[in-house]
Scaffold this active site. Sequence first.
Site: not given
Ligand code: OAD
Length: 236
Positions: A177, A103
Site C-alpha cells: 500500500t 473500503h
Molecule cells: P496504491 O495504488 O496507492 O499503492 C499500491 C502500492 O503497491 C504501491 O506502494 C506499490 O509500490 C505497491 N506494489 C506494486 N506492486 C506490488 C507488488 N507486486 N507487491 C507488493 N507491492 C506492490 O494502492 P492502495 O495503497 O491500496 O480506495 O490504495 C488505497 C486506496 O486508494 C484503495 O483502497 C482505493 C484507492 O483509491 C478506494 O477506492 C476507496
Amino acid sequence: MKIAVLTGAGVSAESGLSTYRDNNGLWDNYDPMEVASIEGWYKNRKLVLDFYNSMRAKLRDVRPNDAHIAISRLEERAETTVITQNVDDLHERAGSTRVIHLHGEATKVRPENGVYDDTFSEREVIDVGYDAVSLGDKAPNGSQLRPHIVFFGEAVPKLGIAADVVSEADIVLIVGTSLQVYPAASLYSYARPDAGIYLIDPADMRLPDRRIVHIRAVATEGMKQFVKHIWSDNQQ
Ligand code: OAD
C-alpha cells in the site's frame, strides 16, 4: 501470538489486478472523483456501476497469488486478522478466515438509500458475485442498488474495529500500500510500542515511522522473507 495484516492493492498486483497509483494504475486511467466518490455516484450512477461491473468481471478471471496464500497460512501459527483496503475477494479465496474490508467489497451491493455506519446491518448487503448490476436494479426496499464500496467522501465504519485489532497485535504486517489514503494509512500507528511493524513493498518509500522494518520486495517474495524471519526468531 497475534498478527494484524494491513493490505493494499500491491498484494493483488501479481494476480494481475491493477494498483491505483502506480504507473498506468487505475487512477491514471479513471478519475477517482468520477467513479469512486459519493459526488460521482449522484452525478452519474451508470458510470460508477460500469466501473465496478468491469472490476467484478476482471475478478472472475484472476486467482489468489502466493502472497495471499502465505498470509492465509499465518493463521496456522498465529491469531491472524487481515485488514484490507482492497475490494477484491482474493484473501477469502486464498483461505483467510478473518478479513475486514475497510473500503467495502466489489462483489457486493446494497440499497443506495441505506445508512452505512456503525449501526449498519449486513443483512441489507446482497452478494452479486461477479455479475453486472444495472441502473434500475432495485433492492427489496425499492431503492437503486449501489456498490458496497466506501466511496471517497464517505465515512469508514470499520475503522474502529480495525484499530482495536492493530492495538492488540504483537506483529503488524503491512503489504502493498502506498499509505496515501486516510484513515487507512494511519492504522499502523495504533500498534503497541513493543509490536514489530513490517512493510512489504517494492517501492522506495519514505517511512512514516522509524519502527517500520521495510522489506523492499514484491508481495510474494517479501512474504517468503517475512515468514522465514518471524518463525526463525520465534524458535530461538
Ligand atoms: P496504491 O495504488 O496507492 O499503492 C499500491 C502500492 O503497491 C504501491 O506502494 C506499490 O509500490 C505497491 N506494489 C506494486 N506492486 C506490488 C507488488 N507486486 N507487491 C507488493 N507491492 C506492490 O494502492 P492502495 O495503497 O491500496 O480506495 O490504495 C488505497 C486506496 O486508494 C484503495 O483502497 C482505493 C484507492 O483509491 C478506494 O477506492 C476507496
